[in-house]
Motif scaffolding. Structure first.
Motif, PDB file in Angstrom:
ATOM      1  N   GLY A 109     -48.701   5.202  -2.216  1.00 50.92           N
ATOM      2  CA  GLY A 109     -47.755   4.100  -2.388  1.00 50.92           C
ATOM      3  C   GLY A 109     -47.178   4.009  -3.791  1.00 50.92           C
ATOM      4  O   GLY A 109     -46.033   3.642  -3.972  1.00 50.92           O
ATOM      5  N   TYR A 110     -48.000   4.319  -4.770  1.00 52.10           N
ATOM      6  CA  TYR A 110     -47.603   4.346  -6.176  1.00 52.10           C
ATOM      7  C   TYR A 110     -48.649   5.159  -6.920  1.00 52.10           C
ATOM      8  O   TYR A 110     -49.740   5.424  -6.397  1.00 52.10           O
ATOM      9  N   PHE A 111     -48.309   5.549  -8.142  1.00 56.69           N
ATOM     10  CA  PHE A 111     -49.262   6.280  -8.981  1.00 56.69           C
ATOM     11  C   PHE A 111     -49.634   5.416 -10.168  1.00 56.69           C
ATOM     12  O   PHE A 111     -48.773   4.811 -10.807  1.00 56.69           O
ATOM     13  N   ASP A 112     -50.907   5.362 -10.452  1.00 58.57           N
ATOM     14  CA  ASP A 112     -51.364   4.613 -11.623  1.00 58.57           C
ATOM     15  C   ASP A 112     -50.944   5.319 -12.908  1.00 58.57           C
ATOM     16  O   ASP A 112     -50.610   4.665 -13.892  1.00 58.57           O
ATOM     17  N   TYR A 113     -50.968   6.648 -12.867  1.00 59.10           N
ATOM     18  CA  TYR A 113     -50.554   7.475 -14.003  1.00 59.10           C
ATOM     19  C   TYR A 113     -49.708   8.623 -13.470  1.00 59.10           C
ATOM     20  O   TYR A 113     -50.068   9.251 -12.478  1.00 59.10           O
ATOM     21  N   TYR A 114     -48.587   8.859 -14.134  1.00 60.02           N
ATOM     22  CA  TYR A 114     -47.748   9.992 -13.763  1.00 60.02           C
ATOM     23  C   TYR A 114     -47.328  10.678 -15.051  1.00 60.02           C
ATOM     24  O   TYR A 114     -46.810  10.030 -15.964  1.00 60.02           O
ATOM     25  N   MET A 115     -47.590  11.977 -15.114  1.00 62.86           N
ATOM     26  CA  MET A 115     -47.339  12.718 -16.345  1.00 62.86           C
ATOM     27  C   MET A 115     -46.353  13.849 -16.149  1.00 62.86           C
ATOM     28  O   MET A 115     -46.333  14.490 -15.100  1.00 62.86           O
ATOM     29  N   LEU A 116     -45.558  14.073 -17.177  1.00 65.41           N
ATOM     30  CA  LEU A 116     -44.799  15.308 -17.287  1.00 65.41           C
ATOM     31  C   LEU A 116     -45.801  16.313 -17.819  1.00 65.41           C
ATOM     32  O   LEU A 116     -46.409  16.106 -18.875  1.00 65.41           O
ATOM     33  N   HIS A 117     -45.999  17.390 -17.090  1.00 66.74           N
ATOM     34  CA  HIS A 117     -47.175  18.240 -17.278  1.00 66.74           C
ATOM     35  C   HIS A 117     -46.890  19.515 -18.072  1.00 66.74           C
ATOM     36  O   HIS A 117     -45.875  20.167 -17.881  1.00 66.74           O
ATOM     37  N   GLY A 118     -47.821  19.819 -18.950  1.00 66.03           N
ATOM     38  CA  GLY A 118     -47.797  21.089 -19.663  1.00 66.03           C
ATOM     39  C   GLY A 118     -46.645  21.225 -20.635  1.00 66.03           C
ATOM     40  O   GLY A 118     -46.082  22.311 -20.762  1.00 66.03           O
ATOM     41  N   ILE A 119     -46.314  20.153 -21.325  1.00 61.53           N
ATOM     42  CA  ILE A 119     -45.192  20.235 -22.257  1.00 61.53           C
ATOM     43  C   ILE A 119     -45.583  21.109 -23.444  1.00 61.53           C
ATOM     44  O   ILE A 119     -46.623  20.921 -24.068  1.00 61.53           O
ATOM     45  N   GLU A 120     -44.707  22.053 -23.709  1.00 59.53           N
ATOM     46  CA  GLU A 120     -44.830  22.941 -24.859  1.00 59.53           C
ATOM     47  C   GLU A 120     -43.414  23.293 -25.297  1.00 59.53           C
ATOM     48  O   GLU A 120     -42.435  22.848 -24.669  1.00 59.53           O
ATOM     49  N   SER A 121     -43.286  24.075 -26.332  1.00 64.86           N
ATOM     50  CA  SER A 121     -41.949  24.355 -26.872  1.00 64.86           C
ATOM     51  C   SER A 121     -41.033  25.011 -25.839  1.00 64.86           C
ATOM     52  O   SER A 121     -39.836  24.749 -25.807  1.00 64.86           O
ATOM     53  N   GLY A 122     -41.557  25.837 -24.963  1.00 64.80           N
ATOM     54  CA  GLY A 122     -40.735  26.505 -23.966  1.00 64.80           C
ATOM     55  C   GLY A 122     -40.343  25.631 -22.789  1.00 64.80           C
ATOM     56  O   GLY A 122     -39.313  25.863 -22.151  1.00 64.80           O
ATOM     57  N   SER A 123     -41.142  24.620 -22.459  1.00 66.18           N
ATOM     58  CA  SER A 123     -40.862  23.777 -21.293  1.00 66.18           C
ATOM     59  C   SER A 123     -40.156  22.474 -21.649  1.00 66.18           C
ATOM     60  O   SER A 123     -39.458  21.896 -20.809  1.00 66.18           O
ATOM     61  N   TYR A 124     -40.302  22.029 -22.878  1.00 63.35           N
ATOM     62  CA  TYR A 124     -39.706  20.753 -23.282  1.00 63.35           C
ATOM     63  C   TYR A 124     -38.204  20.692 -23.015  1.00 63.35           C
ATOM     64  O   TYR A 124     -37.714  19.683 -22.484  1.00 63.35           O
ATOM     65  N   PRO A 125     -37.427  21.734 -23.338  1.00 66.44           N
ATOM     66  CA  PRO A 125     -35.984  21.654 -23.070  1.00 66.44           C
ATOM     67  C   PRO A 125     -35.649  21.388 -21.595  1.00 66.44           C
ATOM     68  O   PRO A 125     -34.682  20.694 -21.296  1.00 66.44           O
ATOM     69  N   LYS A 126     -36.446  21.911 -20.680  1.00 67.22           N
ATOM     70  CA  LYS A 126     -36.173  21.676 -19.263  1.00 67.22           C
ATOM     71  C   LYS A 126     -36.408  20.215 -18.898  1.00 67.22           C
ATOM     72  O   LYS A 126     -35.629  19.620 -18.147  1.00 67.22           O
ATOM     73  N   TYR A 127     -37.463  19.620 -19.442  1.00 69.34           N
ATOM     74  CA  TYR A 127     -37.703  18.201 -19.187  1.00 69.34           C
ATOM     75  C   TYR A 127     -36.550  17.356 -19.736  1.00 69.34           C
ATOM     76  O   TYR A 127     -36.166  16.350 -19.141  1.00 69.34           O
ATOM     77  N   GLU A 128     -35.985  17.777 -20.850  1.00 67.74           N
ATOM     78  CA  GLU A 128     -34.817  17.084 -21.408  1.00 67.74           C
ATOM     79  C   GLU A 128     -33.573  17.348 -20.560  1.00 67.74           C
ATOM     80  O   GLU A 128     -32.809  16.426 -20.269  1.00 67.74           O
ATOM     81  N   GLN A 129     -33.356  18.590 -20.177  1.00 69.47           N
ATOM     82  CA  GLN A 129     -32.182  18.956 -19.384  1.00 69.47           C
ATOM     83  C   GLN A 129     -32.069  18.113 -18.116  1.00 69.47           C
ATOM     84  O   GLN A 129     -30.978  17.698 -17.737  1.00 69.47           O
ATOM     85  N   PHE A 130     -33.205  17.861 -17.478  1.00 73.83           N
ATOM     86  CA  PHE A 130     -33.205  17.108 -16.230  1.00 73.83           C
ATOM     87  C   PHE A 130     -33.599  15.645 -16.435  1.00 73.83           C
ATOM     88  O   PHE A 130     -33.976  14.961 -15.479  1.00 73.83           O
ATOM     89  N   ASP A 131     -33.472  15.163 -17.677  1.00 76.46           N
ATOM     90  CA  ASP A 131     -33.647  13.748 -18.025  1.00 76.46           C
ATOM     91  C   ASP A 131     -34.949  13.169 -17.471  1.00 76.46           C
ATOM     92  O   ASP A 131     -34.995  12.032 -16.996  1.00 76.46           O
ATOM     93  N   CYS A 132     -36.013  13.947 -17.528  1.00 80.52           N
ATOM     94  CA  CYS A 132     -37.270  13.541 -16.902  1.00 80.52           C
ATOM     95  C   CYS A 132     -37.929  12.337 -17.570  1.00 80.52           C
ATOM     96  O   CYS A 132     -38.595  11.545 -16.893  1.00 80.52           O
ATOM     97  N   PHE A 133     -37.740  12.179 -18.856  1.00 81.98           N
ATOM     98  CA  PHE A 133     -38.363  11.044 -19.534  1.00 81.98           C
ATOM     99  C   PHE A 133     -37.752   9.723 -19.058  1.00 81.98           C
ATOM    100  O   PHE A 133     -38.478   8.785 -18.709  1.00 81.98           O
ATOM    101  N   ASN A 134     -36.429   9.653 -19.017  1.00 83.24           N
ATOM    102  CA  ASN A 134     -35.770   8.436 -18.535  1.00 83.24           C
ATOM    103  C   ASN A 134     -35.979   8.246 -17.039  1.00 83.24           C
ATOM    104  O   ASN A 134     -36.124   7.120 -16.555  1.00 83.24           O
ATOM    105  N   TRP A 135     -35.989   9.339 -16.307  1.00 87.52           N
ATOM    106  CA  TRP A 135     -36.257   9.294 -14.865  1.00 87.52           C
ATOM    107  C   TRP A 135     -37.631   8.683 -14.602  1.00 87.52           C
ATOM    108  O   TRP A 135     -37.785   7.814 -13.741  1.00 87.52           O
ATOM    109  N   LEU A 136     -38.619   9.113 -15.380  1.00 87.61           N
ATOM    110  CA  LEU A 136     -39.969   8.596 -15.203  1.00 87.61           C
ATOM    111  C   LEU A 136     -40.059   7.129 -15.621  1.00 87.61           C
ATOM    112  O   LEU A 136     -40.737   6.323 -14.970  1.00 87.61           O
ATOM    113  N   LYS A 137     -39.344   6.774 -16.660  1.00 85.33           N
ATOM    114  CA  LYS A 137     -39.277   5.364 -17.073  1.00 85.33           C
ATOM    115  C   LYS A 137     -38.706   4.513 -15.937  1.00 85.33           C
ATOM    116  O   LYS A 137     -39.190   3.415 -15.661  1.00 85.33           O
TER     117      LYS A 137
END
Length: 160
Positions: A101-129
């Protein structure tokens, strides 16, 4: 909250050569013992156990315990989406697969220098907010595997 979490990344199987062949009855016994000892934090992810960890969470935990008696964490990994639609499909499927029904914790997983741009490209931080504002996630976070400088950059840009 007690400080021990039940990780659902590697679970007992009925076939050692197949991570998806989860021994659900044994997992149920493990969940029961964990809960009986007063522990409540469970951690899974989309890809754990050959994509079968989240359905096992539903069967061994969610279907058997009141939702307010445990906390559940899961994650979005950058390797499993390449569009906004796929990102949303993963999240929706996670809700369905876990039945939580909902998640108590939801994480963007395995962020490192190579993956961070993709999380930004797809606006994942604001999406998760936004997922938090919708009540689908109680606490948002990241799992991080990089430098202090990158962590500072992320936390400065996304202080929430």
């Amino acid at each position: 909250m007690k400080k021990l979490g039940f990780g659902l990344m590697r679970l007992p199987t009925t076939d050692p050569a197949n991570a998806a062949a989860i021994d659900t009855e044994q997992v149920k016994a493990m969940v029961d013992l964990f809960m009986a000892k007063g522990f409540t934090y469970f951690d899974t992810a989309w890809m754990y156990c050959g994509f079968h960890s989240e359905p096992t969470v539903k069967e061994a935990l969610v279907d058997r315990y009141p939702r307010d008696s445990f906390t559940l964490a899961t994650k979005l990994h950058n390797g499993f989406f390449n569009s906004l639609e796929e990102r949303d499909q993963v999240f929706s499927a996670q809700l369905e697969k876990t039945g939580a029904g909902y998640f108590d914790y939801y994480m963007l997983h395995g962020i490192e220098s190579g993956s961070y741009p993709k999380y930004e490209q797809f606006d994942c931080f604001n999406w998760l907010k936004a997922k938090k504002e919708q009540g689908l996630v109680k606490t948002i976070g990241i799992s991080f595997h990089a430098s202090a400088e990158l962590l500072d950059e992320i936390l400065t840009k996304h202080p929430y």
